[in-house]
Design a protein around this motif. Structure first.
Motif, PDB file in Angstrom:
ATOM      1  N   PHE A 123       0.833  -1.196   0.000  1.00  0.00           N
ATOM      2  CA  PHE A 123       0.000   0.000   0.000  1.00  0.00           C
ATOM      3  C   PHE A 123       0.873   1.252   0.000  1.00  0.00           C
ATOM      4  N   THR A 124       1.887   1.270   0.846  1.00  0.00           N
ATOM      5  CA  THR A 124       2.771   2.431   0.946  1.00  0.00           C
ATOM      6  C   THR A 124       3.472   2.700  -0.380  1.00  0.00           C
ATOM      7  N   HIS A 125       3.922   1.642  -1.047  1.00  0.00           N
ATOM      8  CA  HIS A 125       4.584   1.790  -2.347  1.00  0.00           C
ATOM      9  C   HIS A 125       3.616   2.388  -3.378  1.00  0.00           C
ATOM     10  N   LEU A 126       2.409   1.830  -3.446  1.00  0.00           N
ATOM     11  CA  LEU A 126       1.420   2.338  -4.399  1.00  0.00           C
ATOM     12  C   LEU A 126       1.029   3.780  -4.076  1.00  0.00           C
ATOM     13  N   ALA A 127       0.840   4.083  -2.804  1.00  0.00           N
ATOM     14  CA  ALA A 127       0.458   5.436  -2.395  1.00  0.00           C
ATOM     15  C   ALA A 127       1.556   6.445  -2.744  1.00  0.00           C
ATOM     16  N   SER A 128       2.806   6.042  -2.561  1.00  0.00           N
ATOM     17  CA  SER A 128       3.924   6.918  -2.899  1.00  0.00           C
ATOM     18  C   SER A 128       3.974   7.174  -4.406  1.00  0.00           C
ATOM     19  N   GLU A 129       3.805   6.118  -5.192  1.00  0.00           N
ATOM     20  CA  GLU A 129       3.803   6.275  -6.645  1.00  0.00           C
ATOM     21  C   GLU A 129       2.615   7.140  -7.080  1.00  0.00           C
ATOM     22  N   TYR A 130       1.454   6.908  -6.475  1.00  0.00           N
ATOM     23  CA  TYR A 130       0.265   7.712  -6.795  1.00  0.00           C
ATOM     24  C   TYR A 130       0.542   9.194  -6.540  1.00  0.00           C
ATOM     25  N   GLU A 131       1.120   9.496  -5.394  1.00  0.00           N
ATOM     26  CA  GLU A 131       1.409  10.890  -5.051  1.00  0.00           C
ATOM     27  C   GLU A 131       2.382  11.514  -6.051  1.00  0.00           C
ATOM     28  N   THR A 132       3.403  10.771  -6.441  1.00  0.00           N
ATOM     29  CA  THR A 132       4.386  11.262  -7.407  1.00  0.00           C
ATOM     30  C   THR A 132       3.731  11.533  -8.760  1.00  0.00           C
ATOM     31  N   VAL A 133       2.924  10.583  -9.227  1.00  0.00           N
ATOM     32  CA  VAL A 133       2.251  10.745 -10.518  1.00  0.00           C
ATOM     33  C   VAL A 133       1.266  11.909 -10.452  1.00  0.00           C
ATOM     34  N   ASP A 134       0.515  12.006  -9.370  1.00  0.00           N
ATOM     35  CA  ASP A 134      -0.457  13.085  -9.214  1.00  0.00           C
ATOM     36  C   ASP A 134       0.234  14.445  -9.252  1.00  0.00           C
ATOM     37  N   LYS A 135       1.331  14.567  -8.547  1.00  0.00           N
ATOM     38  CA  LYS A 135       2.068  15.842  -8.544  1.00  0.00           C
ATOM     39  C   LYS A 135       2.605  16.170  -9.933  1.00  0.00           C
ATOM     40  N   SER A 136       3.058  15.155 -10.664  1.00  0.00           N
ATOM     41  CA  SER A 136       3.539  15.381 -12.029  1.00  0.00           C
ATOM     42  C   SER A 136       2.414  15.877 -12.923  1.00  0.00           C
ATOM     43  N   VAL A 137       1.253  15.249 -12.831  1.00  0.00           N
ATOM     44  CA  VAL A 137       0.104  15.666 -13.643  1.00  0.00           C
ATOM     45  C   VAL A 137      -0.229  17.129 -13.349  1.00  0.00           C
ATOM     46  N   VAL A 138      -0.262  17.487 -12.098  1.00  0.00           N
ATOM     47  CA  VAL A 138      -0.590  18.868 -11.728  1.00  0.00           C
ATOM     48  C   VAL A 138       0.454  19.838 -12.278  1.00  0.00           C
ATOM     49  N   ARG A 139       1.737  19.502 -12.156  1.00  0.00           N
ATOM     50  CA  ARG A 139       2.785  20.391 -12.683  1.00  0.00           C
ATOM     51  C   ARG A 139       2.639  20.577 -14.194  1.00  0.00           C
ATOM     52  N   PHE A 140       2.344  19.486 -14.912  1.00  0.00           N
ATOM     53  CA  PHE A 140       2.177  19.588 -16.360  1.00  0.00           C
ATOM     54  C   PHE A 140       0.920  20.376 -16.718  1.00  0.00           C
ATOM     55  N   GLU A 141      -0.166  20.143 -15.986  1.00  0.00           N
ATOM     56  CA  GLU A 141      -1.404  20.875 -16.271  1.00  0.00           C
ATOM     57  C   GLU A 141      -1.269  22.365 -15.962  1.00  0.00           C
ATOM     58  N   GLN A 142      -0.453  22.701 -14.978  1.00  0.00           N
ATOM     59  CA  GLN A 142      -0.212  24.110 -14.648  1.00  0.00           C
ATOM     60  C   GLN A 142       0.869  24.710 -15.544  1.00  0.00           C
ATOM     61  N   GLN A 143       1.405  23.900 -16.423  1.00  0.00           N
ATOM     62  CA  GLN A 143       2.452  24.287 -17.363  1.00  0.00           C
ATOM     63  C   GLN A 143       3.716  24.773 -16.659  1.00  0.00           C
ATOM     64  N   LEU A 144       3.980  24.209 -15.474  1.00  0.00           N
ATOM     65  CA  LEU A 144       5.237  24.484 -14.779  1.00  0.00           C
ATOM     66  C   LEU A 144       6.352  23.655 -15.383  1.00  0.00           C
ATOM     67  N   GLU A 145       5.961  22.535 -15.981  1.00  0.00           N
ATOM     68  CA  GLU A 145       6.863  21.664 -16.723  1.00  0.00           C
ATOM     69  C   GLU A 145       6.132  21.292 -18.011  1.00  0.00           C
ATOM     70  N   HIS A 146       6.905  20.835 -18.989  1.00  0.00           N
ATOM     71  CA  HIS A 146       6.306  20.535 -20.285  1.00  0.00           C
ATOM     72  C   HIS A 146       6.406  19.054 -20.612  1.00  0.00           C
ATOM     73  N   CYS A 147       5.364  18.567 -21.274  1.00  0.00           N
ATOM     74  CA  CYS A 147       5.360  17.212 -21.803  1.00  0.00           C
ATOM     75  C   CYS A 147       4.383  17.197 -22.963  1.00  0.00           C
ATOM     76  N   SER A 148       4.395  16.114 -23.715  1.00  0.00           N
ATOM     77  CA  SER A 148       3.456  16.002 -24.832  1.00  0.00           C
ATOM     78  C   SER A 148       2.076  15.654 -24.295  1.00  0.00           C
ATOM     79  N   GLY A 149       1.079  15.891 -25.107  1.00  0.00           N
ATOM     80  CA  GLY A 149      -0.282  15.539 -24.724  1.00  0.00           C
ATOM     81  C   GLY A 149      -0.411  14.050 -24.459  1.00  0.00           C
ATOM     82  N   GLU A 150       0.290  13.246 -25.245  1.00  0.00           N
ATOM     83  CA  GLU A 150       0.254  11.793 -25.074  1.00  0.00           C
ATOM     84  C   GLU A 150       0.874  11.383 -23.736  1.00  0.00           C
TER      85      GLU A 150
END
Length: 79
Positions: free
Chosen positions: A28-55
């Motif tokens: 659970f801890t491993h999955l929760a940590s990965e979830y938090e990391t992915v969630d933060k990445s999505v937010v950074r990309f959506e806020q355009q603080l970092e760039h990535c492709s739409g895909e």
């Protein structure tokens, strides 16, 4: 536009006690940590603080949903 993180305790407030109880569970801890990391990445990309492709962003969002589903299954499984 403000884009918020999706912490488990906010998305599943009724499961806060179970979330706390499972923090000693390695899987659970491993999955929760990965979830938090992915969630933060999505937010950074959506806020355009970092760039990535739409895909790439869509793949991250799919991973976030998959992780949340796995975590929810663990949270709602019989103890």
């Amino acid at each position: 536009m403000i884009i918020e993180h999706h912490p488990l305790s906010k998305d599943f407030p009724e499961l806060r006690e179970r979330i706390s109880a499972l923090k000693s569970h390695a899987h659970f801890t491993h999955l929760a940590s990965e979830y938090e990391t992915v969630d933060k990445s999505v937010v950074r990309f959506e806020q355009q603080l970092e760039h990535c492709s739409g895909e790439e962003l869509e793949q991250l969002k799919l991973r976030r949903v998959h992780l949340k589903d796995e975590l929810y299954a663990l949270l709602t499984a019989e103890a």
